[in-house]
Write an enzyme that holds these catalytic residues in place. Sequence first.
Site, PDB file in Angstrom:
ATOM      1  N   HIS A 544      71.384  40.097  -4.469  1.00  0.00           N
ATOM      2  CA  HIS A 544      72.939  39.511  -4.752  1.00  0.00           C
ATOM      3  C   HIS A 544      73.259  38.677  -3.683  1.00  0.00           C
ATOM      4  CE1 HIS A 544      72.701  43.138  -1.869  1.00  0.00           C
ATOM      5  NE2 HIS A 544      73.601  42.431  -1.367  1.00  0.00           N
ATOM      6  N   SER A 546      75.572  36.849  -0.332  1.00  0.00           N
ATOM      7  CA  SER A 546      76.428  37.401   0.687  1.00  0.00           C
ATOM      8  C   SER A 546      76.353  36.375   1.875  1.00  0.00           C
ATOM      9  CB  SER A 546      75.917  38.951   1.223  1.00  0.00           C
ATOM     10  OG  SER A 546      76.650  39.396   2.427  1.00  0.00           O
ATOM     11  N   HIS A 692      61.983  62.733  20.269  1.00  0.00           N
ATOM     12  CA  HIS A 692      62.734  61.799  19.444  1.00  0.00           C
ATOM     13  C   HIS A 692      62.538  60.422  20.272  1.00  0.00           C
ATOM     14  CE1 HIS A 692      65.105  62.836  23.142  1.00  0.00           C
ATOM     15  NE2 HIS A 692      65.877  61.824  23.205  1.00  0.00           N
ATOM     16  N   SER A 694      63.378  56.334  21.381  1.00  0.00           N
ATOM     17  CA  SER A 694      64.258  55.461  22.268  1.00  0.00           C
ATOM     18  C   SER A 694      63.357  54.131  22.393  1.00  0.00           C
ATOM     19  CB  SER A 694      64.873  56.166  23.325  1.00  0.00           C
ATOM     20  OG  SER A 694      65.661  55.444  23.829  1.00  0.00           O
TER      21      SER A 694
END
Length: 1021
Positions: A544, A546, A692, A694
Amino acid sequence: MLSLPSPLSPRQVPRPLCTQGLPSLRPSLQPHLGSDLSSLDPGMCGPAGTAQRLPLAGVPAPHSCPFLTPLCSLPGPCLNRPARQAGTCVALEDCWWAMAAVEEGPEPQAAGAGDARDATDAVDAGPRVPPLLAGNRLSLDLYPEGCRWLRHLCAQQHPQLLEVEFLQLSGHEDPQLLEATLARVPRSLPHLRSLVLKGGQCRDALGACLPGSLTTLLSSLGGLARLVHLDLSFNSLETLPDCVPQMRGLGALLLSRNRLSELPEALGALPALTFLAVTHNRLQTLPTALGTLSTLQHLDLSENLLDTLPPEIGGLSSLAELSLASNRLRSLPASLAGLRSLRLLILHSNLLASVPAGLGHLPLLTRLDLRDNQLRDVPPELRDAPFVRLQGNPLGKALPDSCSAPGTPVVPEMPRLFLTSDFDSFPVTPQGCSVTLACGVRLQFPAGATATSVIIRYRLWLPEPRLVPLGPHDSLLSGVLELQPHGASFQQEVGLWLLFVPPRVRRCREVVVRTLSDDSWSDLETHLEEEAPKRLWAHCQVPHFSWFLVVSRPVSNACLVPPEGTLLFSSGNPGIKVTFPPGATEEPCHVRMQVACLLQVVHVADRELQALLGEPAAAVSPLLCLSQSGPSGFLRPVTVQLPLPPGITGLSLDRSHLHLLYQAPPTATWDDITAEVALELTHLYARFQVMHFSWYWLWYTTKTCVGDLARKAWARLRLHHVNLIALQRRRDPEQVLLQCLPRHKVDATLRRLLERYHGPEPSDTVEMFEGEKFFAAFERGLDVDADRPDCVEGRVCFVFYSHLKNVKEVYVTTTLDRQAQAVRGQVSFYRGPVPEEVPEEAEAARQRRGADALWMATLPIKLPRLRGSEGPGLGRGAGLSLAPLNLGDAETGFLTQSNLLNVAGRLGPDWPAVALHLGLSYQELQRIRHKFRDDLDGQIRHMLFSWAERQAGQPGAVGRLVQALEQSDRRDVAQEVRAILELGRRKYQDGIRHTSLAPGDDASPGASASQPPEPAQAQTC
């Protein structure tokens, strides 16, 4: 491409040329140049080993040109770059004039002002023959003020002028002076046989050849009865001058690289014409009278907009070479098979779906170039012929659902559109199409991409932080392309090709197209295509429309982590790995890895980091950036492997000096987490486990407070060393060029600019981030002389992008009395966006300069003292009694009387070219010159305002003015007019919104309807 060498000038030191094959050419040259051929001295030519051949693609050997061979006994521009680009220089394998020495001579611009003064003194000193008048050749195209030289010789009535047969003048001369000079040519040079009025000797800031300002010729030149060669290449002709068909003896006519949209039927009145080159124009049709040129042997019509050929072209009975490459031809007339003398036929890069079978029976044809067309089948006579080239055609591929009868011309399934700057929209049908926009962007809509016809609109925005989402390690490589309607999805993906600036650092980095989708920016899968060493395309498929832009980022690797676990490693540095054990996640999640700016980190470690720490043994690893989607953590520890800093091994390091640093964006702080993880060391790598993701960075240093040092080093990693320059145009000191340049580009840029500009030395080196805002403030009596959208209270806004041009040209004014003395002002550069209040002078900011000071540099600007009629009493607007004038309309923007006065004050001696492009006749120009004989400003104002009054109420008047300025090579003034219009449009739209007469504007991502776009400035290199 077919072409003809132009006459030569004494630009270069004579070099030995090869005369191999010259005796065989003498008979063909004799009818055109008579006894002049006897002046050739074969002894001046050196051995063949001292020269190299310069073959021209598409021209076979042997080939001879029967016009200007004697001229090429002098070295000169027949092999220089402008002539070759203009299609006016032939390179033929067995012609002695197409040989050039290995070393390239000096550029024309190398002639200094001192040389010009010496030459002028030589002319004024007495009746002696100047060095540029040698024999029967007079080459003035590369001399400063060549027209004045010729007028001086004509005024002296120098007897040697009667012998001149070959004359060269530059198309870059002042149009008024050139017109007056050419008026003397028929009387002063009665034996003239070759006239060259070619542009292309001057270049712009990027090194591209500029067209000359020639738009027509005096009718009196039709009386040059002996003229056999006329070269008007590289100019601004929109129609063929009326005097050209009157030159009945003309044998060679060169019109390449002009703006011709058609050729007149009167062209058939040239019975002796044998060579015609009209390449790189805008021809859409050909006159039927072209077929009456029975003597024409060489015809080059490549790089035009032709979609059909008249059947009368088959009447060119003597035609030996025909080039129609790079047009829009879909079919060929059967009459081409009647060109029995044809040896060379170039038809590549068209839209041909069929070719006449009779071409295979032409008895003398040695080459038929049909490459890059739409041919799916060719006649048997051509399929296996050795002289036919068919590469780049879909041979043997059937059209989908094709039911055409055999022998029926095949209609191409995908039309091609080539848009000019006059269009900002185009239609797309379910048939699909291939579109090339004026800004260089290419789009390909496959068949079935749209179910109904759709109007596509586009705009190329100047980049600014609001429109350019860059990560901390990204670099911008292009402008911002907006395609509308936003969010319109297609049934098939649309191909998009964006031009971009090649990045300086490529290792461990990649180029991607970034787009806005669902209120967030994402990177598309991108493929790079190289058209030339410095012309690169980023190709992607878009679902599309943009906003789109091209960025350079660290190599990114991503994967989907299943509950069973997986392994992710960096393609830029395979030693960097992340291992996900089984059970690390319950649901599949996406993870992404980037290794940031590896080369720059090593550079920091080698120099700046060691200087920052005062520790020669300090070293750092690559910076690893990890991110994930979904839950913020993992269920089981994930193992990360990083290489040790360079020069450090696991067997010899001191573990107390090794630090693992951690950062959680968007914070800019680095924490030392060495004590919180268990570092496992091998000979080359360090491994640790995290729950996690980072950013992680390994440092080896004896310092203890490493976090703050890492913050400073990370900032230095992303800084660019730049210099600021402020130059004034030599012809117009009120025009100031401001530019921010990377340090390594300063010397080359100044060498290119100092021929047209002068000014102080560049500023000291300053450091800037990618996408950082700064502004220039004119001080000490100077102010910006225009209402610009990028200017706030006399402060000009900039945004720094390391790969783009951070340059602006502004006009300055002063309220001080310049008749009394010169104005010594200055321009100061400050960091950040334009504040509401800044110091009037830079001294206060300089005195408190520190690490975070706003002030960066101050450079002097001097406006010279005005004399005589230049004073304010006779300045802009003096003597004008005009009614209030608004040119344009509210929606597209107005140009007021004040705006037009500003434009008039910029034109100077270029005003005749602008007037002609605006549609004024030569008779009107003569009347204006006569009425304001001693007042240049009066001439300009009268021309501009009389034209504007006639345009009142007519649509498109402002657009015509901008186009005329661009065609006259005054793009600086055209850009200022566009800026005024843009500012007017924004004010109009804001007024509409504030009065609730229109819905909010969605012209930009992330901006509210009530906020006008911020000014921007960068351009691609």
